[in-house]
Design a protein around this motif. Structure first.
Motif, PDB file in Angstrom:
ATOM      1  N   GLY A  59     -32.673  44.300   8.326  1.00  0.00           N
ATOM      2  CA  GLY A  59     -33.537  43.443   8.185  1.00  0.00           C
ATOM      3  C   GLY A  59     -33.362  41.930   7.704  1.00  0.00           C
ATOM      4  N   VAL A  60     -32.242  41.346   8.059  1.00  0.00           N
ATOM      5  CA  VAL A  60     -32.060  40.001   7.627  1.00  0.00           C
ATOM      6  C   VAL A  60     -32.909  38.930   8.433  1.00  0.00           C
ATOM      7  CG1 VAL A  60     -29.704  40.562   7.669  1.00  0.00           C
ATOM      8  CG2 VAL A  60     -30.415  39.805   9.769  1.00  0.00           C
ATOM      9  N   GLU A  61     -33.107  38.003   7.828  1.00  0.00           N
ATOM     10  CA  GLU A  61     -34.154  36.814   8.239  1.00  0.00           C
ATOM     11  C   GLU A  61     -32.891  35.466   8.278  1.00  0.00           C
ATOM     12  OE1 GLU A  61     -37.116  36.518   5.414  1.00  0.00           O
ATOM     13  OE2 GLU A  61     -38.142  38.336   6.013  1.00  0.00           O
ATOM     14  N   PRO A  62     -33.322  34.453   9.400  1.00  0.00           N
ATOM     15  CA  PRO A  62     -32.619  33.282   9.370  1.00  0.00           C
ATOM     16  C   PRO A  62     -32.375  32.678   8.088  1.00  0.00           C
ATOM     17  CG  PRO A  62     -34.309  33.427  10.926  1.00  0.00           C
ATOM     18  CD  PRO A  62     -34.751  34.424  10.146  1.00  0.00           C
ATOM     19  N   GLY A  63     -31.227  32.208   7.767  1.00  0.00           N
ATOM     20  CA  GLY A  63     -30.889  31.663   6.598  1.00  0.00           C
ATOM     21  C   GLY A  63     -30.140  32.647   5.684  1.00  0.00           C
ATOM     22  N   ASP A  64     -30.559  33.955   5.827  1.00  0.00           N
ATOM     23  CA  ASP A  64     -29.736  35.059   4.805  1.00  0.00           C
ATOM     24  C   ASP A  64     -28.217  34.769   5.102  1.00  0.00           C
ATOM     25  OD1 ASP A  64     -31.876  35.743   3.823  1.00  0.00           O
ATOM     26  OD2 ASP A  64     -31.931  37.770   5.042  1.00  0.00           O
ATOM     27  N   ARG A  65     -27.346  35.311   3.991  1.00  0.00           N
ATOM     28  CA  ARG A  65     -26.068  35.460   3.991  1.00  0.00           C
ATOM     29  C   ARG A  65     -25.317  36.714   4.225  1.00  0.00           C
ATOM     30  NH1 ARG A  65     -24.973  30.207   2.518  1.00  0.00           N
ATOM     31  NH2 ARG A  65     -22.877  30.253   2.380  1.00  0.00           N
ATOM     32  N   VAL A  66     -24.478  36.782   4.884  1.00  0.00           N
ATOM     33  CA  VAL A  66     -24.054  38.085   5.215  1.00  0.00           C
ATOM     34  C   VAL A  66     -22.350  37.854   4.911  1.00  0.00           C
ATOM     35  CG1 VAL A  66     -22.992  39.800   6.775  1.00  0.00           C
ATOM     36  CG2 VAL A  66     -25.293  38.667   7.120  1.00  0.00           C
ATOM     37  N   ALA A  67     -21.879  38.339   3.547  1.00  0.00           N
ATOM     38  CA  ALA A  67     -20.644  38.509   3.194  1.00  0.00           C
ATOM     39  C   ALA A  67     -19.702  39.311   4.114  1.00  0.00           C
ATOM     40  CB  ALA A  67     -20.663  38.750   1.827  1.00  0.00           C
ATOM     41  N   LEU A  68     -18.668  38.707   4.675  1.00  0.00           N
ATOM     42  CA  LEU A  68     -17.778  39.520   5.775  1.00  0.00           C
ATOM     43  C   LEU A  68     -16.660  39.496   4.653  1.00  0.00           C
ATOM     44  CD1 LEU A  68     -18.255  37.769   9.077  1.00  0.00           C
ATOM     45  CD2 LEU A  68     -19.542  39.932   7.966  1.00  0.00           C
ATOM     46  N   LEU A  69     -16.229  40.777   4.242  1.00  0.00           N
ATOM     47  CA  LEU A  69     -15.066  41.125   3.639  1.00  0.00           C
ATOM     48  C   LEU A  69     -14.128  42.084   4.575  1.00  0.00           C
ATOM     49  CD1 LEU A  69     -16.241  42.344   0.114  1.00  0.00           C
ATOM     50  CD2 LEU A  69     -16.072  40.042   0.856  1.00  0.00           C
ATOM     51  N   LEU A  70     -13.491  40.976   5.563  1.00  0.00           N
ATOM     52  CA  LEU A  70     -13.144  41.695   6.761  1.00  0.00           C
ATOM     53  C   LEU A  70     -11.552  40.948   7.089  1.00  0.00           C
ATOM     54  CD1 LEU A  70     -16.226  42.474   8.916  1.00  0.00           C
ATOM     55  CD2 LEU A  70     -14.787  44.152   7.668  1.00  0.00           C
ATOM     56  N   PRO A  71     -10.927  41.523   7.815  1.00  0.00           N
ATOM     57  CA  PRO A  71      -9.515  40.745   8.185  1.00  0.00           C
ATOM     58  C   PRO A  71      -9.726  40.059   9.514  1.00  0.00           C
ATOM     59  CG  PRO A  71      -9.333  43.083   8.602  1.00  0.00           C
ATOM     60  CD  PRO A  71     -10.616  42.913   7.749  1.00  0.00           C
ATOM     61  N   ALA A  72      -8.793  39.420   9.890  1.00  0.00           N
ATOM     62  CA  ALA A  72      -8.758  39.129  11.200  1.00  0.00           C
ATOM     63  C   ALA A  72      -8.919  40.334  12.169  1.00  0.00           C
ATOM     64  CB  ALA A  72      -7.634  38.227  11.575  1.00  0.00           C
ATOM     65  N   HIS A  73      -9.704  40.683  13.063  1.00  0.00           N
ATOM     66  CA  HIS A  73      -9.730  41.890  13.842  1.00  0.00           C
ATOM     67  C   HIS A  73     -11.052  41.794  14.721  1.00  0.00           C
ATOM     68  CE1 HIS A  73     -10.928  46.273  14.304  1.00  0.00           C
ATOM     69  NE2 HIS A  73      -9.826  46.564  13.666  1.00  0.00           N
ATOM     70  N   TRP A  74     -10.914  42.506  15.899  1.00  0.00           N
ATOM     71  CA  TRP A  74     -11.823  42.145  16.951  1.00  0.00           C
ATOM     72  C   TRP A  74     -13.246  42.662  16.543  1.00  0.00           C
ATOM     73  CZ3 TRP A  74     -15.083  46.038  18.882  1.00  0.00           C
ATOM     74  CH2 TRP A  74     -14.741  47.388  18.681  1.00  0.00           C
ATOM     75  N   GLN A  75     -13.630  43.394  15.590  1.00  0.00           N
ATOM     76  CA  GLN A  75     -14.772  43.802  14.976  1.00  0.00           C
ATOM     77  C   GLN A  75     -15.328  42.753  14.101  1.00  0.00           C
ATOM     78  OE1 GLN A  75     -14.247  47.746  13.509  1.00  0.00           O
ATOM     79  NE2 GLN A  75     -15.435  48.441  15.169  1.00  0.00           N
ATOM     80  N   THR A  76     -14.422  42.077  13.365  1.00  0.00           N
ATOM     81  CA  THR A  76     -14.841  40.782  12.630  1.00  0.00           C
ATOM     82  C   THR A  76     -15.185  39.899  13.604  1.00  0.00           C
ATOM     83  OG1 THR A  76     -13.080  41.216  11.200  1.00  0.00           O
ATOM     84  CG2 THR A  76     -14.123  39.256  10.795  1.00  0.00           C
ATOM     85  N   ALA A  77     -14.786  39.398  14.718  1.00  0.00           N
ATOM     86  CA  ALA A  77     -14.919  38.507  15.626  1.00  0.00           C
ATOM     87  C   ALA A  77     -16.312  38.873  16.308  1.00  0.00           C
ATOM     88  CB  ALA A  77     -13.980  38.572  16.700  1.00  0.00           C
ATOM     89  N   VAL A  78     -16.704  40.084  16.405  1.00  0.00           N
ATOM     90  CA  VAL A  78     -18.078  40.650  16.664  1.00  0.00           C
ATOM     91  C   VAL A  78     -19.193  40.128  15.760  1.00  0.00           C
ATOM     92  CG1 VAL A  78     -19.526  42.771  17.021  1.00  0.00           C
ATOM     93  CG2 VAL A  78     -17.478  42.367  18.360  1.00  0.00           C
TER      94      VAL A  78
END
Length: 251
Positions: A59-78
């Motif tokens: 249910g995100v909307e434009p302008g919302d923030r998504v915190a990515l607590l992830l390493p350099a990984h192909w799924q992070t790139a996705v």
């Protein structure tokens, strides 16, 4: 790539139209021996499914923030490209308490609980495998994403001038990401289609995400993204560079 491309999602669409079968992201984890190669088409499919999960499932909307607590990984790139597609801000290493959604790898689940919104757990296992048991308070990405649609259409057009990425205390719009990625290309040795960059840089600075994703994408090249590269000896690294037809490196 097209001069009219204004966002990372635009760059991906152009890459898909130009040559969907060529490699885009090849990922190594030298702590586990994992190797995954994604063509433009396969990567774009993961992006579409993840963007649909963001928009419809979370249910995100434009302008919302998504915190990515992830390493350099192909799924992070996705996730970075999915956030761009949906018009939300991908915040790498952010304070989860300040985000509407948090996406966490297995090593940062406790910190991710500070997010009062939706929480997504990533096992980061080979082939996108799921957790043996979903962490309490989270949804498992590997369980949720396969059933999402293979095509993504945002409910509202994405504004290239709105914030799209936050990393190391700096914020960039979609237009700034594409412009900076193109500008970075010459110094990184990316000369256009066929360029193949091996990056061992983490995704915690602009330089890391530019070398590890945006600059190769912006120039029609590809990236060999290596996690835990310091565990690889120089002789083994030289063999990888040769076998992967690497043309330039960022370490």
């Amino acid at each position: 790539m097209n001069a009219t491309d204004r966002t990372p999602a635009d760059l991906l669409r152009s890459a898909l139209a130009a040559d969907p079968g060529r490699p885009l992201v090849t990922f190594y984890d030298d702590a586990t021996g994992e190797r995954v190669e994604l063509s433009v088409a396969t990567f774009a499919n993961w992006v579409a499914k993840t963007a649909n999960l963001l928009q419809d499932g979370l249910g995100v909307e434009p302008g919302d923030r998504v915190a990515l607590l992830l390493p350099a990984h192909w799924q992070t790139a996705v996730w970075l490209l999915a956030c761009s597609s949906a018009g939300v801000v991908a915040d790498l290493g952010a304070d989860p308490a300040a985000a509407e959604v948090v996406v966490s790898g297995p090593d940062s689940l406790e910190a991710a609980r500070a997010c009062s919104g939706e929480r997504v757990a990533m096992a980061l296992r080979p082939l996108g495998g799921r957790f043996p048991r979903t962490p309490e308070g989270f949804v498992d990405y590997a369980v949720e994403v396969p059933g999402q649609g293979d095509r993504f259409v945002p409910y509202a057009p994405v504004d290239p001038e709105e914030p799209a990425l936050s990393v190391a205390g700096a914020e960039f719009s979609g237009a700034e990401i594409t412009e900076r990625a193109r500008a970075d290309a010459p110094a990184l040795g990316l000369t256009g289609p066929g360029s193949r960059l091996l990056s061992g840089l983490p995704y915690d600075t602009w330089e890391g995400v530019s070398a590890g994703l945006y600059a190769p994408l912006a120039t029609g090249g590809s990236v060999v993204l290596c996690r835990n590269l310091t565990l690889l000896g120089e002789e083994a690294l030289a063999k990888r560079i040769e076998s992967e037809r690497v043309t330039t490196t960022a370490r």
